[in-house]
Design a protein around this motif. Structure first.
Motif, PDB file in Angstrom:
ATOM      1  N   ALA A  34       7.476  13.534  19.368  1.00  0.00           N
ATOM      2  CA  ALA A  34       7.432  14.629  18.382  1.00  0.00           C
ATOM      3  C   ALA A  34       7.024  14.082  17.023  1.00  0.00           C
ATOM      4  O   ALA A  34       7.418  12.972  16.645  1.00  0.00           O
ATOM      5  N   LEU A  35       6.235  14.863  16.299  1.00  0.00           N
ATOM      6  CA  LEU A  35       5.784  14.472  14.969  1.00  0.00           C
ATOM      7  C   LEU A  35       5.637  15.726  14.111  1.00  0.00           C
ATOM      8  O   LEU A  35       5.040  16.708  14.534  1.00  0.00           O
ATOM      9  N   VAL A  36       6.200  15.669  12.889  1.00  0.00           N
ATOM     10  CA  VAL A  36       6.146  16.803  11.971  1.00  0.00           C
ATOM     11  C   VAL A  36       5.818  16.282  10.575  1.00  0.00           C
ATOM     12  O   VAL A  36       6.342  15.245  10.146  1.00  0.00           O
ATOM     13  N   LYS A  37       4.955  16.995   9.852  1.00  0.00           N
ATOM     14  CA  LYS A  37       4.623  16.658   8.472  1.00  0.00           C
ATOM     15  C   LYS A  37       4.807  17.867   7.569  1.00  0.00           C
ATOM     16  O   LYS A  37       4.497  18.983   7.967  1.00  0.00           O
ATOM     17  N   GLU A  38       5.333  17.626   6.365  1.00  0.00           N
ATOM     18  CA  GLU A  38       5.504  18.684   5.364  1.00  0.00           C
ATOM     19  C   GLU A  38       4.970  18.169   4.026  1.00  0.00           C
ATOM     20  O   GLU A  38       5.196  17.013   3.663  1.00  0.00           O
ATOM     21  N   ASP A  39       4.286  19.032   3.282  1.00  0.00           N
ATOM     22  CA  ASP A  39       3.783  18.649   1.970  1.00  0.00           C
ATOM     23  C   ASP A  39       4.950  18.383   1.012  1.00  0.00           C
ATOM     24  O   ASP A  39       5.935  19.130   0.991  1.00  0.00           O
ATOM     25  N   SER A  40       4.855  17.293   0.234  1.00  0.00           N
ATOM     26  CA  SER A  40       5.963  16.914  -0.660  1.00  0.00           C
ATOM     27  C   SER A  40       5.533  16.800  -2.117  1.00  0.00           C
ATOM     28  O   SER A  40       6.308  16.333  -2.953  1.00  0.00           O
ATOM     29  N   SER A  41       4.323  17.196  -2.442  1.00  0.00           N
ATOM     30  CA  SER A  41       3.793  16.982  -3.790  1.00  0.00           C
ATOM     31  C   SER A  41       4.560  17.725  -4.875  1.00  0.00           C
ATOM     32  O   SER A  41       4.504  17.347  -6.043  1.00  0.00           O
ATOM     33  N   SER A  42       5.324  18.766  -4.502  1.00  0.00           N
ATOM     34  CA  SER A  42       6.041  19.552  -5.513  1.00  0.00           C
ATOM     35  C   SER A  42       7.444  19.022  -5.799  1.00  0.00           C
ATOM     36  O   SER A  42       8.087  19.481  -6.745  1.00  0.00           O
ATOM     37  N   PHE A  43       7.926  18.045  -5.038  1.00  0.00           N
ATOM     38  CA  PHE A  43       9.291  17.554  -5.284  1.00  0.00           C
ATOM     39  C   PHE A  43       9.431  16.039  -5.172  1.00  0.00           C
ATOM     40  O   PHE A  43      10.502  15.491  -5.438  1.00  0.00           O
ATOM     41  N   ILE A  44       8.378  15.337  -4.780  1.00  0.00           N
ATOM     42  CA  ILE A  44       8.403  13.874  -4.752  1.00  0.00           C
ATOM     43  C   ILE A  44       7.190  13.363  -5.517  1.00  0.00           C
ATOM     44  O   ILE A  44       6.065  13.741  -5.224  1.00  0.00           O
ATOM     45  N   ARG A  45       7.445  12.508  -6.515  1.00  0.00           N
ATOM     46  CA  ARG A  45       6.358  11.932  -7.292  1.00  0.00           C
ATOM     47  C   ARG A  45       6.483  10.416  -7.287  1.00  0.00           C
ATOM     48  O   ARG A  45       7.552   9.874  -7.562  1.00  0.00           O
ATOM     49  N   LYS A  46       5.385   9.759  -6.946  1.00  0.00           N
ATOM     50  CA  LYS A  46       5.356   8.298  -6.890  1.00  0.00           C
ATOM     51  C   LYS A  46       6.479   7.747  -6.006  1.00  0.00           C
ATOM     52  O   LYS A  46       7.108   6.724  -6.315  1.00  0.00           O
ATOM     53  N   GLY A  47       6.725   8.459  -4.902  1.00  0.00           N
ATOM     54  CA  GLY A  47       7.708   8.005  -3.929  1.00  0.00           C
ATOM     55  C   GLY A  47       9.153   8.247  -4.308  1.00  0.00           C
ATOM     56  O   GLY A  47      10.066   7.774  -3.631  1.00  0.00           O
ATOM     57  N   VAL A  48       9.399   8.990  -5.385  1.00  0.00           N
ATOM     58  CA  VAL A  48      10.756   9.213  -5.893  1.00  0.00           C
ATOM     59  C   VAL A  48      11.087  10.699  -5.857  1.00  0.00           C
ATOM     60  O   VAL A  48      10.275  11.538  -6.261  1.00  0.00           O
ATOM     61  N   VAL A  49      12.296  11.023  -5.394  1.00  0.00           N
ATOM     62  CA  VAL A  49      12.753  12.416  -5.319  1.00  0.00           C
ATOM     63  C   VAL A  49      13.072  12.925  -6.721  1.00  0.00           C
ATOM     64  O   VAL A  49      13.849  12.308  -7.450  1.00  0.00           O
ATOM     65  N   TYR A  50      12.475  14.071  -7.097  1.00  0.00           N
ATOM     66  CA  TYR A  50      12.751  14.677  -8.397  1.00  0.00           C
ATOM     67  C   TYR A  50      13.428  16.038  -8.269  1.00  0.00           C
ATOM     68  O   TYR A  50      14.071  16.493  -9.209  1.00  0.00           O
ATOM     69  N   ASN A  51      13.291  16.680  -7.136  1.00  0.00           N
ATOM     70  CA  ASN A  51      13.944  17.975  -6.923  1.00  0.00           C
ATOM     71  C   ASN A  51      14.768  17.875  -5.652  1.00  0.00           C
ATOM     72  O   ASN A  51      14.235  17.847  -4.542  1.00  0.00           O
ATOM     73  N   ILE A  52      16.093  17.809  -5.815  1.00  0.00           N
ATOM     74  CA  ILE A  52      16.989  17.580  -4.679  1.00  0.00           C
ATOM     75  C   ILE A  52      16.996  18.776  -3.737  1.00  0.00           C
ATOM     76  O   ILE A  52      16.927  18.621  -2.507  1.00  0.00           O
ATOM     77  N   ASP A  53      17.073  19.985  -4.290  1.00  0.00           N
ATOM     78  CA  ASP A  53      17.158  21.180  -3.438  1.00  0.00           C
ATOM     79  C   ASP A  53      15.905  21.360  -2.585  1.00  0.00           C
ATOM     80  O   ASP A  53      15.990  21.643  -1.384  1.00  0.00           O
ATOM     81  N   LYS A  54      14.729  21.214  -3.203  1.00  0.00           N
ATOM     82  CA  LYS A  54      13.490  21.371  -2.439  1.00  0.00           C
ATOM     83  C   LYS A  54      13.343  20.280  -1.382  1.00  0.00           C
ATOM     84  O   LYS A  54      12.868  20.530  -0.269  1.00  0.00           O
ATOM     85  N   THR A  55      13.758  19.072  -1.731  1.00  0.00           N
ATOM     86  CA  THR A  55      13.690  17.979  -0.762  1.00  0.00           C
ATOM     87  C   THR A  55      14.638  18.236   0.403  1.00  0.00           C
ATOM     88  O   THR A  55      14.275  18.026   1.570  1.00  0.00           O
ATOM     89  N   ALA A  56      15.836  18.702   0.105  1.00  0.00           N
ATOM     90  CA  ALA A  56      16.815  19.002   1.159  1.00  0.00           C
ATOM     91  C   ALA A  56      16.290  20.097   2.086  1.00  0.00           C
ATOM     92  O   ALA A  56      16.439  20.010   3.311  1.00  0.00           O
TER      93      ALA A  56
END
Length: 487
Positions: A34-56
């Protein structure tokens, strides 16, 4: 593991969050199911989580989609940790030893614990790479069993901002996802794409991602330096977009026309590239924009190679990641670094079986998450999902979920990062051990005090007996006994 036991891994990247599930086969290969991908450009920048709720929320979506493919509940996951704030710092701890001491494992562990106890302002020690130990005047990889009067441990501490690490843990806690183990992403990647010969003879691993480029230097099978450069392939896209076009169009032009290096004699001054039906850009200008940014990235990579290892990288430079797919990347690195041995690692060294097109593409973008999957060593799946959609299905609890006992940092494998929960349990276990040692110490002190009291009492008794008055009393007692017998 059984046929229903799967390892599940999640990589949080700057452009995508990737979830993967697979099984390790008896022949050593890995079968990806199984493999799944989700876009993260709106809550992860330069490999660092900036929005906890969206990431969760994204993590929950990943898990739900993986469960739907596996038809099994996911009980825990393996996670990689990377990002722009990660860096390495060297440190040494010295221990003076009595004459005739033979170094044992406990002494080495004490040095490691003392190094781990260092407090870096606003920084957390994620992992420690042991360098050589100086035993008196000699350098040793393993000092145990060697007589010494002075033991010096040299360590490479891998640091990250505490807030970033807290945010990452908070995301999984908010999403209700248990973390089996956290791994340092650069070390996971190194284990997946580097050969033992490259790590032993010395090499530089360069992972060109969307927003960051990670540089890892190895020599004698030991990580010697780690740095994250806040520049990646997205910077090339943004530079192209400065020609007044949408970033999506700039990305397509980059994929189609960009080259990390172009010989000046090969540039056609009459050639133009189409931006849209109405606009075009001169090929020379396009080349200058792309090469200018790539030269900056490569120069930063060169700067991160420590001087003492620069001429000793017999394994050369190994480039990987999505940004490594640009045309003439190897040639650009050779020219700008002066190192002739350069290769692009398009795929991992282990055998992977999968029908998924993302994995079969062999473009370097899946190397870290596949390496993380290979690191997994416990099952991450539980009971089958109720196909009837029972309302009480989610209320059930999975039994016998594999868990680890409390581990101290020096007891973990290289690259393993203790989660916040594990750190708390490890701290509790450390406190319990200290309290137990303190109790034993007090009992030993009390025993020694009692022995000393008895010794002093015995000395006083003997002293009284040997004194003049003591001898007289003894004689009087003997005379009294003799008289009594005569009577």
């Amino acid at each position: 593991m059984t046929d229903k036991d799967f390892i599940v891994a999640i990589e949080l990247g700057s452009s995508k969050v990737t979830g993967i599930a697979g099984q390790k086969k008896p022949d050593g290969s890995i079968s990806v199911q199984a493999l799944v991908k989700e876009d993260s450009s709106s809550f992860i920048r330069k490999g660092v989580v900036y929005n906890i709720d969206k990431t969760a929320q994204c993590l929950q979506n990943i898990i739900q989609k993986l469960e739907a493919q596996l038809k099994l509940h996911i009980t825990q996951v393996f996670v990689s940790v990377g990002g722009q704030s990660i860096r390495s710092v060297r440190n040494s701890i010295v221990k003076e030893l009595p004459e005739g001491t033979i170094v044992d494992q406990k002494m080495v562990a004490e040095l490691m614990d003392a190094n781990r106890a260092l407090d870096y302002p606003d920084q957390k020690i994620l992992d420690v790479a042991e360098q050589e130990y100086r035993v008196d005047q000699q350098l040793q990889i393993d000092p145990v069993g060697i007589p010494a009067t002075r033991l010096e441990g040299n360590f490479l501490n891998i640091l990250e901002r505490k807030q970033f690490f807290t945010n990452l843990n908070k995301c999984f806690e908010t999403a209700g996802i248990k973390v089996a183990d956290m791994y340092l992403a650069p070390l996971v990647l190194a284990s997946a794409v580097l050969t033992e010969a490259e790590k032993r003879s010395g090499c530089a691993l360069v992972d060109i991602g969307a927003d960051t480029t990670t540089v890892s230097i190895f020599s004698k099978n030991v990580l010697r330096h780690l740095a994250v450069i806040p520049l990646g392939s997205n910077n090339v896209t943004k530079d192209i977009a400065s020609l007044q076009m949408e970033e999506s169009d700039a990305e397509q032009m980059k994929l189609k026309y960009a080259s990390a290096y172009t010989d000046a004699n090969e540039i056609d001054p009459t050639l133009s590239y189409s931006i849209d039906p109405e606009r075009q850009v001169e090929s020379r200008k396009f080349v200058e924009i792309v090469e200018g940014r790539m030269e900056e990235i490569i120069e930063n990579v060169r700067y991160q190679i420590p001087a003492e290892y620069y001429d000793k990288l017999l394994g050369g430079i190994i480039i990987t990641g999505g940004g490594s797919n640009m045309k003439n990347m190897e040639k650009a690195f050779k020219i700008h670094t002066g190192i002739e041995k350069v290769r692009v690692a398009k795929f991992v060294t282990m055998a992977i079986n999968s029908s998924n097109d993302f994995i079969k593409a062999h473009n370097g973008m899946m190397n870290t998450v596949l390496g993380l999957l290979a690191k997994g060593d416990v099952s991450c799946t539980g009971r089958p999902i109720n196909q009837n959609g029972s309302l009480f299905d989610n209320a059930e609890e999975d039994d016998d979920i594999p868990t680890r006992g409390p581990r101290q940092p020096h007891e973990t494998a290289p690259g393993v990062i203790l989660t916040a929960d594990e750190e708390e349990r490890a701290a509790q276990e450390a406190r319990r051990r200290r309290e137990e040692e303190e109790r034993r110490r007090r009992e030993e002190e009390e025993r020694q005090e009692e022995e000393e009291r008895q010794r002093l009492e015995e000395e006083r008794r003997k002293k009284r007996e040997n004194s003049l008055w003591g001898k007289l009393k003894k004689k009087l007692g003997t005379l009294t006994d003799d008289l009594t017998k005569e009577e």
